[in-house]
Scaffold this motif. Structure first.
Motif, PDB file in Angstrom:
ATOM      1  N   LEU A 190      57.680 -50.305 -12.168  1.00  0.00           N
ATOM      2  CA  LEU A 190      56.717 -49.534 -11.393  1.00  0.00           C
ATOM      3  C   LEU A 190      56.648 -48.111 -11.941  1.00  0.00           C
ATOM      4  O   LEU A 190      57.657 -47.571 -12.407  1.00  0.00           O
ATOM      5  CB  LEU A 190      57.118 -49.502  -9.922  1.00  0.00           C
ATOM      6  CG  LEU A 190      57.343 -50.845  -9.235  1.00  0.00           C
ATOM      7  CD1 LEU A 190      57.665 -50.627  -7.763  1.00  0.00           C
ATOM      8  CD2 LEU A 190      56.173 -51.770  -9.410  1.00  0.00           C
ATOM      9  N   SER A 191      55.461 -47.534 -11.843  1.00  0.00           N
ATOM     10  CA  SER A 191      55.265 -46.153 -12.260  1.00  0.00           C
ATOM     11  C   SER A 191      54.681 -45.357 -11.108  1.00  0.00           C
ATOM     12  O   SER A 191      53.947 -45.895 -10.284  1.00  0.00           O
ATOM     13  CB  SER A 191      54.318 -46.078 -13.463  1.00  0.00           C
ATOM     14  OG  SER A 191      54.843 -46.774 -14.568  1.00  0.00           O
ATOM     15  N   CYS A 192      54.998 -44.077 -11.083  1.00  0.00           N
ATOM     16  CA  CYS A 192      54.439 -43.173 -10.088  1.00  0.00           C
ATOM     17  C   CYS A 192      54.017 -41.897 -10.801  1.00  0.00           C
ATOM     18  O   CYS A 192      54.861 -41.124 -11.269  1.00  0.00           O
ATOM     19  CB  CYS A 192      55.457 -42.865  -9.009  1.00  0.00           C
ATOM     20  SG  CYS A 192      54.879 -41.698  -7.753  1.00  0.00           S
ATOM     21  N   ALA A 193      52.728 -41.705 -10.907  1.00  0.00           N
ATOM     22  CA  ALA A 193      52.187 -40.515 -11.557  1.00  0.00           C
ATOM     23  C   ALA A 193      51.987 -39.427 -10.513  1.00  0.00           C
ATOM     24  O   ALA A 193      51.412 -39.669  -9.449  1.00  0.00           O
ATOM     25  CB  ALA A 193      50.866 -40.850 -12.235  1.00  0.00           C
ATOM     26  N   VAL A 194      52.471 -38.235 -10.835  1.00  0.00           N
ATOM     27  CA  VAL A 194      52.399 -37.097  -9.923  1.00  0.00           C
ATOM     28  C   VAL A 194      51.382 -36.103 -10.451  1.00  0.00           C
ATOM     29  O   VAL A 194      51.424 -35.724 -11.622  1.00  0.00           O
ATOM     30  CB  VAL A 194      53.772 -36.412  -9.786  1.00  0.00           C
ATOM     31  CG1 VAL A 194      53.695 -35.265  -8.777  1.00  0.00           C
ATOM     32  CG2 VAL A 194      54.838 -37.416  -9.387  1.00  0.00           C
ATOM     33  N   SER A 195      50.493 -35.668  -9.595  1.00  0.00           N
ATOM     34  CA  SER A 195      49.525 -34.655  -9.986  1.00  0.00           C
ATOM     35  C   SER A 195      49.416 -33.610  -8.876  1.00  0.00           C
ATOM     36  O   SER A 195      49.770 -33.854  -7.740  1.00  0.00           O
ATOM     37  CB  SER A 195      48.166 -35.285 -10.251  1.00  0.00           C
ATOM     38  OG  SER A 195      47.673 -35.918  -9.088  1.00  0.00           O
ATOM     39  N   GLY A 196      48.959 -32.447  -9.258  1.00  0.00           N
ATOM     40  CA  GLY A 196      48.767 -31.399  -8.279  1.00  0.00           C
ATOM     41  C   GLY A 196      49.903 -30.405  -8.210  1.00  0.00           C
ATOM     42  O   GLY A 196      49.744 -29.302  -7.740  1.00  0.00           O
TER      43      GLY A 196
END
Length: 123
Positions: free
Chosen positions: A19-25
């Motif tokens: 699983l991947s979790c991309a963080v933005s902001g």
């Protein structure tokens, strides 16, 4: 901040998924990141967490099978899942927390959540 989880799917027991979790902001490196999961009819439960420095913490049932990691340069957190069991079937959520410690097993210390990705393990 936005968290985007991906990588779920259908896998046979004994198989693997990442699983991947991309963080933005915002920059993820200053936060602890966690993975939780929620099976139908059950409470959302802690799976694993990782500090920006690399320290990790796991729920007992996934120790030795799951590995959490992060790439601060890519603002992405991963959950490598191996030796999957049918009881691992859940919607998996990533989350971000400004705290670190044993409290990272608690949902209320996380202030941002992704939308969830479904993992189904067939027997």
């Amino acid at each position: 901040v936005q968290l985007q989880a991906s990588g779920g799917g259908l896998v046979q027991a004994g198989g693997s998924l990442r699983l991947s979790c991309a963080v933005s902001g915002r920059t993820s490196s200053s936060y602890a990141m966690g993975w939780f999961r929620q099976a139908p009819g059950k409470e959302r439960e802690f799976v694993a967490a990782i500090h920006w420095s690399g320290f990790t913490h796991y729920e007992d049932s996934v120790k030795g099978r799951f590995t959490i990691s992060r790439d601060n340069a890519k603002n992405t957190v991963y959950l490598q899942m191996s030796s999957l069991k049918p009881e691992d079937t859940s919607v998996y959520y990533c989350a971000a927390s400004p705290y670190w410690g044993t409290i990272n097993t608690r949902r209320d210390v996380y202030d941002s959540w992704g939308q969830g990705t479904l993992v189904t393990v067939s027997s």
